[in-house]
Design a protein around this motif. Structure first.
Motif, PDB file in Angstrom:
ATOM      1  N   ILE A 271       0.873  -1.176   0.000  1.00 15.15           N
ATOM      2  CA  ILE A 271       0.000   0.000   0.000  1.00 15.15           C
ATOM      3  C   ILE A 271       0.908   1.224   0.000  1.00 15.15           C
ATOM      4  O   ILE A 271       1.668   1.437   0.954  1.00 15.15           O
ATOM      5  N   MET A 272       0.871   1.960  -1.099  1.00 13.52           N
ATOM      6  CA  MET A 272       1.791   3.098  -1.251  1.00 13.52           C
ATOM      7  C   MET A 272       1.086   4.390  -0.851  1.00 13.52           C
ATOM      8  O   MET A 272       0.040   4.730  -1.414  1.00 13.52           O
ATOM      9  N   CYS A 273       1.653   5.090   0.094  1.00  7.50           N
ATOM     10  CA  CYS A 273       1.017   6.298   0.617  1.00  7.50           C
ATOM     11  C   CYS A 273       1.869   7.523   0.295  1.00  7.50           C
ATOM     12  O   CYS A 273       3.022   7.605   0.743  1.00  7.50           O
ATOM     13  N   GLY A 274       1.320   8.434  -0.481  1.00 12.47           N
ATOM     14  CA  GLY A 274       2.033   9.667  -0.804  1.00 12.47           C
ATOM     15  C   GLY A 274       3.304   9.430  -1.598  1.00 12.47           C
ATOM     16  O   GLY A 274       4.347  10.024  -1.316  1.00 12.47           O
ATOM     17  N   ILE A 275       3.200   8.537  -2.577  1.00 13.18           N
ATOM     18  CA  ILE A 275       4.356   8.177  -3.417  1.00 13.18           C
ATOM     19  C   ILE A 275       3.987   8.482  -4.873  1.00 13.18           C
ATOM     20  O   ILE A 275       2.893   8.131  -5.325  1.00 13.18           O
ATOM     21  N   SER A 276       4.919   9.115  -5.607  1.00  6.34           N
ATOM     22  CA  SER A 276       4.571   9.533  -6.977  1.00  6.34           C
ATOM     23  C   SER A 276       4.816   8.442  -8.023  1.00  6.34           C
ATOM     24  O   SER A 276       4.368   8.550  -9.158  1.00  6.34           O
ATOM     25  N   GLY A 277       5.535   7.366  -7.642  1.00  7.00           N
ATOM     26  CA  GLY A 277       5.747   6.251  -8.585  1.00  7.00           C
ATOM     27  C   GLY A 277       6.897   6.495  -9.554  1.00  7.00           C
ATOM     28  O   GLY A 277       6.832   6.054 -10.714  1.00  7.00           O
ATOM     29  N   ALA A 278       7.954   7.149  -9.086  1.00  2.83           N
ATOM     30  CA  ALA A 278       9.138   7.356  -9.943  1.00  2.83           C
ATOM     31  C   ALA A 278       9.746   5.994 -10.278  1.00  2.83           C
ATOM     32  O   ALA A 278       9.684   5.064  -9.460  1.00  2.83           O
ATOM     33  N   MET A 279      10.322   5.943 -11.485  1.00  2.00           N
ATOM     34  CA  MET A 279      10.878   4.676 -11.971  1.00  2.00           C
ATOM     35  C   MET A 279      11.906   4.079 -10.994  1.00  2.00           C
ATOM     36  O   MET A 279      11.952   2.872 -10.791  1.00  2.00           O
ATOM     37  N   LYS A 291      -1.007  -4.208  -5.760  1.00  2.00           N
ATOM     38  CA  LYS A 291      -0.486  -2.858  -5.469  1.00  2.00           C
ATOM     39  C   LYS A 291      -1.646  -1.886  -5.286  1.00  2.00           C
ATOM     40  O   LYS A 291      -2.544  -1.812  -6.131  1.00  2.00           O
ATOM     41  N   VAL A 292      -1.588  -1.154  -4.192  1.00  2.00           N
ATOM     42  CA  VAL A 292      -2.610  -0.146  -3.890  1.00  2.00           C
ATOM     43  C   VAL A 292      -1.874   1.180  -3.692  1.00  2.00           C
ATOM     44  O   VAL A 292      -0.787   1.200  -3.107  1.00  2.00           O
ATOM     45  N   ALA A 293      -2.447   2.267  -4.203  1.00  2.00           N
ATOM     46  CA  ALA A 293      -1.810   3.575  -3.995  1.00  2.00           C
ATOM     47  C   ALA A 293      -2.828   4.580  -3.482  1.00  2.00           C
ATOM     48  O   ALA A 293      -3.990   4.591  -3.919  1.00  2.00           O
ATOM     49  N   ILE A 294      -2.387   5.407  -2.534  1.00  2.00           N
ATOM     50  CA  ILE A 294      -3.205   6.536  -2.059  1.00  2.00           C
ATOM     51  C   ILE A 294      -2.420   7.789  -2.414  1.00  2.00           C
ATOM     52  O   ILE A 294      -1.280   7.968  -1.944  1.00  2.00           O
ATOM     53  N   ASN A 295      -3.007   8.617  -3.247  1.00  2.00           N
ATOM     54  CA  ASN A 295      -2.308   9.839  -3.666  1.00  2.00           C
ATOM     55  C   ASN A 295      -3.372  10.870  -4.013  1.00  2.00           C
ATOM     56  O   ASN A 295      -4.385  10.539  -4.631  1.00  2.00           O
ATOM     57  N   MET A 296      -3.160  12.123  -3.626  1.00  2.00           N
ATOM     58  CA  MET A 296      -4.225  13.097  -3.887  1.00  2.00           C
ATOM     59  C   MET A 296      -4.140  13.696  -5.292  1.00  2.00           C
ATOM     60  O   MET A 296      -5.052  14.417  -5.693  1.00  2.00           O
ATOM     61  N   LYS A 304      -0.605   4.439 -12.667  1.00  2.00           N
ATOM     62  CA  LYS A 304      -0.518   3.738 -13.953  1.00  2.00           C
ATOM     63  C   LYS A 304      -0.419   2.227 -13.796  1.00  2.00           C
ATOM     64  O   LYS A 304      -0.799   1.491 -14.690  1.00  2.00           O
ATOM     65  N   SER A 305       0.127   1.753 -12.705  1.00  2.00           N
ATOM     66  CA  SER A 305       0.327   0.297 -12.607  1.00  2.00           C
ATOM     67  C   SER A 305      -0.089  -0.236 -11.242  1.00  2.00           C
ATOM     68  O   SER A 305       0.655  -0.958 -10.600  1.00  2.00           O
ATOM     69  N   VAL A 306      -1.279   0.186 -10.799  1.00  2.00           N
ATOM     70  CA  VAL A 306      -1.757  -0.338  -9.510  1.00  2.00           C
ATOM     71  C   VAL A 306      -3.044  -1.132  -9.707  1.00  2.00           C
ATOM     72  O   VAL A 306      -3.732  -0.986 -10.715  1.00  2.00           O
ATOM     73  N   ASP A 307      -3.351  -1.978  -8.750  1.00  2.00           N
ATOM     74  CA  ASP A 307      -4.601  -2.742  -8.800  1.00  2.00           C
ATOM     75  C   ASP A 307      -5.741  -1.918  -8.240  1.00  2.00           C
ATOM     76  O   ASP A 307      -6.885  -2.072  -8.626  1.00  2.00           O
ATOM     77  N   LEU A 308      -5.418  -1.050  -7.285  1.00  2.00           N
ATOM     78  CA  LEU A 308      -6.442  -0.176  -6.702  1.00  2.00           C
ATOM     79  C   LEU A 308      -5.813   1.187  -6.427  1.00  2.00           C
ATOM     80  O   LEU A 308      -4.757   1.269  -5.791  1.00  2.00           O
ATOM     81  N   GLY A 309      -6.458   2.225  -6.922  1.00  2.00           N
ATOM     82  CA  GLY A 309      -5.956   3.575  -6.687  1.00  2.00           C
ATOM     83  C   GLY A 309      -6.975   4.389  -5.909  1.00  2.00           C
ATOM     84  O   GLY A 309      -8.159   4.377  -6.232  1.00  2.00           O
ATOM     85  N   ILE A 310      -6.519   5.060  -4.870  1.00  2.00           N
ATOM     86  CA  ILE A 310      -7.420   5.906  -4.074  1.00  2.00           C
ATOM     87  C   ILE A 310      -6.938   7.351  -4.230  1.00  2.00           C
ATOM     88  O   ILE A 310      -5.807   7.676  -3.831  1.00  2.00           O
TER      89      ILE A 310
END
Ligand SMILES: Cc1cc2nc3c(=O)[nH]c(=O)nc-3n(C[C@H](O)[C@H](O)[C@H](O)COP(=O)(O)OP(=O)(O)OC[C@H]3O[C@@H](n4cnc5c(N)ncnc54)[C@H](O)[C@@H]3O)c2cc1C
Length: 335
Positions: A271-279, A291-296, A304-310
């Motif tokens: 679960i990625m919190c406040g991460i921009s997903g840099a290569m 992969k889950v991401a929380i980003n505002m 671009k490559s998560v199973d669930l985006g919040i």
């Protein structure tokens, strides 16, 4: 002496059931046995498991050696080593595989040393050819090494349980021929006794071994916000890792950095919190399953490559999730 091109797989049980990693290992064993033109045999040491002959046969093993005795109910390294070595010495299979679990990773090197057989540990792929090729991650998962086994005689491998999957095709029901063995263990003097297993502490576990990871980035902002993230991670038994900015800010130690200059991780859930997903970061999570991401920022590359985006502020979402988990726990307690 002729060498049969037979494949053997070591099975394990949990709660009186054959582990799913073992079932998947039988499927992998069948695939390799077909390519090698040999048969597939399973071996199990331990307590009776109902329907084992059916399960093993249906997944493609024609034989099952079932070694049982009260002393084998709990893993006993020296005893398991002696019994398995004796059996393999007599049968001389071409390839012996176990899942790289705590039992497989402890037992296989012991047996390999006794048999003087080559062992490749933690393989992610095994290829049949003129020589057997074993592919395994090295350098913390950044590279894959191909180990070529030219030695004659039995070859041994442990296979990463995370890459083992149960075959999807419907197998015809079959029953394996079972050879029951009741060894004489009375004279065995055991210097190692396994008394139980301790669950890894999610706060101290190496992130490359963790099954669940909460990863934090610059978006977490402050140590104060980090406390809420730690609470969340504790609720779900997750290890905490993060991006380089989280490490540079002193929120996490370097050994918790994920990515190109950090560690490669392979959790079942991240679960990625406040991460921009840099290569440079995402390189380290290529083997994560869900992969889950929380980003505002809706446009963030991380989505671009998560199973669930919040798409939301993590300082709003995380406390809500904690509340929800606590409410569920209270409900369960009340039942
Ligand atoms: C040679 C080299 C090697 C590197 N190696 C690594 C490495 O191993 N690992 C690594 O991680 N980086 C590495 N980097 C750095 C990498 O390029 C990125 O700069 C870094 O990964 C970005 O980290 P971040 O996502 O935490 O920060 P940012 O890119 O700044 O992203 C922060 C994100 O948080 C979001 N956000 C902000 N506030 C909130 C909030 N309240 N709620 C929700 N979302 C919020 C923002 O929308 C933003 O998307 C390396 C760089 C170089 C040049």
């Amino acid at each position: 002496m002729t060498m049969h091109r037979d494949v053997w797989v070591l099975l394990e049980a949990e709660d009186k059931k054959i582990k799913s990693s073992s079932v998947a290992l039988i499927d992998e064993g069948r695939r390799l046995a077909v390519q090698l033109g040999g048969g597939l045999t399973a071996v199990f040491l331990g307590q009776t498991v109902e329907g084992m002959d059916h399960l093993v046969g249906t997944h493609g093993a024609s034989n099952l050696y079932f070694i049982h005795d009260e002393t084998l109910h709990q893993y006993a390294p020296e005893l398991y080593e002696r019994l398995l070595t004796q059996l393999l010495l007599g049968k001389k299979p071409y390839l012996v595989m176990a899942a790289a679990t705590s039992l497989g990773s402890d037992l296989m090197p012991r047996v390999a040393a006794k048999l003087k057989a080559p062992l490749v540990s933690n393989c992610v792929e095994i290829r049949v050819g003129e020589d057997m090729k074993f592919i395994k991650p090295v350098q913390n998962g950044r590279l894959h090494a191909t180990v070529v086994c030219k030695a004659p005689g039995t070859k041994m491998a442990t296979v990463d349980p995370d890459v083992l999957t149960i075959a999807k095709e419907e197998n015809q029901p079959k029953i394996a021929e079972v050879t029951e063995m009741r060894p004489d263990t009375e004279g065995d003097r055991l210097s190692i006794r396994v008394t139980g297993f301790l669950k890894a502490d999610h706060r101290t576990i190496d992130i490359s071994e963790a099954e669940i990871i909460v990863a934090i980035g610059r978006g977490v902002g402050s140590e104060e916000n980090f406390k809420i993230i730690q609470e969340f991670a504790d609720r779900i038994g997750a290890a905490i890792g993060g991006t380089r900015p989280a490490v540079d800010a002193g929120i996490l130690p370097f050994e918790r950095q994920i990515g190109q200059t950090g560690k490669a991780v392979s959790p079942k859930l991240i679960i990625m919190c406040g991460i921009s997903g840099a290569m440079e970061f995402t390189k380290g999570i290529e083997n994560a399953r869900t992969k889950v991401a929380i980003n505002m920022d809706r446009q963030s590359r991380v989505f671009k490559s998560v199973d669930l985006g919040i798409v939301d502020d993590l300082n709003r979402v995380i406390p809500q999730i904690i509340e929800h988990i606590d409410a569920m726990a209270d409900e369960e307690k009340g039942q």
